[in-house]
Motif scaffolding. Sequence first.
Motif, PDB file in Angstrom:
ATOM      1  N   ASN A   4       0.841  -1.201   0.000  1.00  0.00           N
ATOM      2  CA  ASN A   4       0.000   0.000   0.000  1.00  0.00           C
ATOM      3  C   ASN A   4       0.877   1.252   0.000  1.00  0.00           C
ATOM      4  N   ALA A   5       1.898   1.266   0.850  1.00  0.00           N
ATOM      5  CA  ALA A   5       2.788   2.434   0.937  1.00  0.00           C
ATOM      6  C   ALA A   5       3.511   2.672  -0.386  1.00  0.00           C
ATOM      7  N   GLU A   6       3.982   1.613  -1.006  1.00  0.00           N
ATOM      8  CA  GLU A   6       4.703   1.724  -2.277  1.00  0.00           C
ATOM      9  C   GLU A   6       3.801   2.254  -3.393  1.00  0.00           C
ATOM     10  N   ALA A  28       0.891   3.744  -3.200  1.00  0.00           N
ATOM     11  CA  ALA A  28       0.288   5.045  -2.908  1.00  0.00           C
ATOM     12  C   ALA A  28       1.155   6.193  -3.417  1.00  0.00           C
ATOM     13  N   LYS A  29       2.438   5.942  -3.568  1.00  0.00           N
ATOM     14  CA  LYS A  29       3.353   6.982  -4.051  1.00  0.00           C
ATOM     15  C   LYS A  29       3.254   7.189  -5.561  1.00  0.00           C
ATOM     16  N   ILE A  30       2.708   6.205  -6.270  1.00  0.00           N
ATOM     17  CA  ILE A  30       2.681   6.310  -7.734  1.00  0.00           C
ATOM     18  C   ILE A  30       1.278   6.352  -8.336  1.00  0.00           C
ATOM     19  N   TRP A  31       0.283   5.886  -7.595  1.00  0.00           N
ATOM     20  CA  TRP A  31      -1.085   5.885  -8.117  1.00  0.00           C
ATOM     21  C   TRP A  31      -1.778   7.201  -7.758  1.00  0.00           C
ATOM     22  N   PRO A  32      -2.727   7.651  -8.596  1.00  0.00           N
ATOM     23  CA  PRO A  32      -3.431   8.908  -8.331  1.00  0.00           C
ATOM     24  C   PRO A  32      -4.515   8.755  -7.251  1.00  0.00           C
ATOM     25  N   THR A  33      -4.831   9.877  -6.659  1.00  0.00           N
ATOM     26  CA  THR A  33      -5.899   9.940  -5.660  1.00  0.00           C
ATOM     27  C   THR A  33      -7.241   9.662  -6.320  1.00  0.00           C
ATOM     28  N   ILE A  34      -8.083   8.945  -5.619  1.00  0.00           N
ATOM     29  CA  ILE A  34      -9.478   8.775  -6.027  1.00  0.00           C
ATOM     30  C   ILE A  34     -10.328   9.341  -4.894  1.00  0.00           C
ATOM     31  N   ALA A  35     -11.216  10.259  -5.216  1.00  0.00           N
ATOM     32  CA  ALA A  35     -11.998  10.938  -4.194  1.00  0.00           C
ATOM     33  C   ALA A  35     -13.503  10.765  -4.355  1.00  0.00           C
ATOM     34  N   GLU A  36     -13.916  10.121  -5.439  1.00  0.00           N
ATOM     35  CA  GLU A  36     -15.347   9.894  -5.663  1.00  0.00           C
ATOM     36  C   GLU A  36     -15.586   8.450  -6.065  1.00  0.00           C
ATOM     37  N   ARG A  37     -16.704   7.932  -5.616  1.00  0.00           N
ATOM     38  CA  ARG A  37     -17.089   6.557  -5.923  1.00  0.00           C
ATOM     39  C   ARG A  37     -17.277   6.378  -7.425  1.00  0.00           C
ATOM     40  N   LYS A  38     -16.865   5.217  -7.909  1.00  0.00           N
ATOM     41  CA  LYS A  38     -17.065   4.832  -9.305  1.00  0.00           C
ATOM     42  C   LYS A  38     -17.767   3.483  -9.323  1.00  0.00           C
ATOM     43  N   GLU A  39     -18.318   3.140 -10.452  1.00  0.00           N
ATOM     44  CA  GLU A  39     -18.918   1.821 -10.586  1.00  0.00           C
ATOM     45  C   GLU A  39     -17.809   0.761 -10.548  1.00  0.00           C
ATOM     46  N   PRO A  40     -18.057  -0.358  -9.887  1.00  0.00           N
ATOM     47  CA  PRO A  40     -17.046  -1.423  -9.860  1.00  0.00           C
ATOM     48  C   PRO A  40     -16.984  -2.133 -11.211  1.00  0.00           C
ATOM     49  N   PRO A  41     -15.950  -2.907 -11.422  1.00  0.00           N
ATOM     50  CA  PRO A  41     -15.901  -3.708 -12.653  1.00  0.00           C
ATOM     51  C   PRO A  41     -17.137  -4.600 -12.754  1.00  0.00           C
ATOM     52  N   VAL A  42     -17.561  -4.889 -13.962  1.00  0.00           N
ATOM     53  CA  VAL A  42     -18.780  -5.678 -14.158  1.00  0.00           C
ATOM     54  C   VAL A  42     -18.679  -7.066 -13.537  1.00  0.00           C
ATOM     55  N   ASP A  43     -17.473  -7.610 -13.430  1.00  0.00           N
ATOM     56  CA  ASP A  43     -17.305  -8.941 -12.849  1.00  0.00           C
ATOM     57  C   ASP A  43     -16.797  -8.913 -11.409  1.00  0.00           C
ATOM     58  N   ALA A  44     -16.930  -7.780 -10.742  1.00  0.00           N
ATOM     59  CA  ALA A  44     -16.414  -7.630  -9.375  1.00  0.00           C
ATOM     60  C   ALA A  44     -16.986  -8.676  -8.418  1.00  0.00           C
ATOM     61  N   ASP A  45     -18.284  -8.920  -8.496  1.00  0.00           N
ATOM     62  CA  ASP A  45     -18.891  -9.898  -7.579  1.00  0.00           C
ATOM     63  C   ASP A  45     -18.334 -11.299  -7.800  1.00  0.00           C
ATOM     64  N   GLU A  46     -17.985 -11.626  -9.026  1.00  0.00           N
ATOM     65  CA  GLU A  46     -17.410 -12.941  -9.321  1.00  0.00           C
ATOM     66  C   GLU A  46     -16.027 -13.100  -8.692  1.00  0.00           C
ATOM     67  N   TRP A  47     -15.280 -11.989  -8.569  1.00  0.00           N
ATOM     68  CA  TRP A  47     -13.927 -12.031  -8.005  1.00  0.00           C
ATOM     69  C   TRP A  47     -13.917 -11.909  -6.487  1.00  0.00           C
ATOM     70  N   ASN A  48     -15.004 -11.416  -5.911  1.00  0.00           N
ATOM     71  CA  ASN A  48     -15.054 -11.215  -4.468  1.00  0.00           C
ATOM     72  C   ASN A  48     -14.846 -12.547  -3.735  1.00  0.00           C
ATOM     73  N   ASN A  49     -13.902 -12.548  -2.824  1.00  0.00           N
ATOM     74  CA  ASN A  49     -13.555 -13.697  -1.967  1.00  0.00           C
ATOM     75  C   ASN A  49     -12.825 -14.829  -2.688  1.00  0.00           C
ATOM     76  N   LYS A  50     -12.352 -14.593  -3.902  1.00  0.00           N
ATOM     77  CA  LYS A  50     -11.506 -15.602  -4.561  1.00  0.00           C
ATOM     78  C   LYS A  50     -10.116 -15.525  -3.941  1.00  0.00           C
ATOM     79  N   PRO A  51      -9.492 -16.653  -3.689  1.00  0.00           N
ATOM     80  CA  PRO A  51      -8.150 -16.637  -3.079  1.00  0.00           C
ATOM     81  C   PRO A  51      -7.050 -16.396  -4.121  1.00  0.00           C
ATOM     82  N   ASP A  52      -5.868 -16.092  -3.617  1.00  0.00           N
ATOM     83  CA  ASP A  52      -4.647 -15.995  -4.435  1.00  0.00           C
ATOM     84  C   ASP A  52      -4.772 -15.019  -5.591  1.00  0.00           C
TER      85      ASP A  52
END
Length: 107
Positions: free
Chosen positions: A72-74, A76-100
Amino acid sequence: MTYVVTENCIKCKFTDCVDVCPVDCFREGPNCLVIDPDECIDCTLCVPECPAEAIFAEDDVPDSQRAFIPLNAELAKIWPTIAERKEPPVDADEWNNKPDKLKYLER
C-alpha cells in the motif's frame, strides 16, 4: 497506525470506501485501491463500507496479508488519488472472496 487495503480488493475494486474518506487517502490503480499511510487519519469510516471486507487496521491485518502493508505504501506513491465513488468492474462480484489474487495485481 494506518488502514490497509488487502488482497480481496484486487479485481473487485469497489469504491464505496472512497466516498466516506474525509482526507482522500485512497489511491486508484488499474484493478484495485490502496491507502496512503501518510494521509490516513485512522478514522475507521472506510472499514464498514468495503463490500469486499478488504480493509484492515494495520495491527489487525491477517498474517497471510501482511505483504500488503508495504505494498500500500509503495503503490500510494505512484497511483493517483481517487476521491469519488465509481462503478465497480462488471465482474467484481465474481472475483469477491476468490483466493490468491495477488498475481492479478496490475501496477
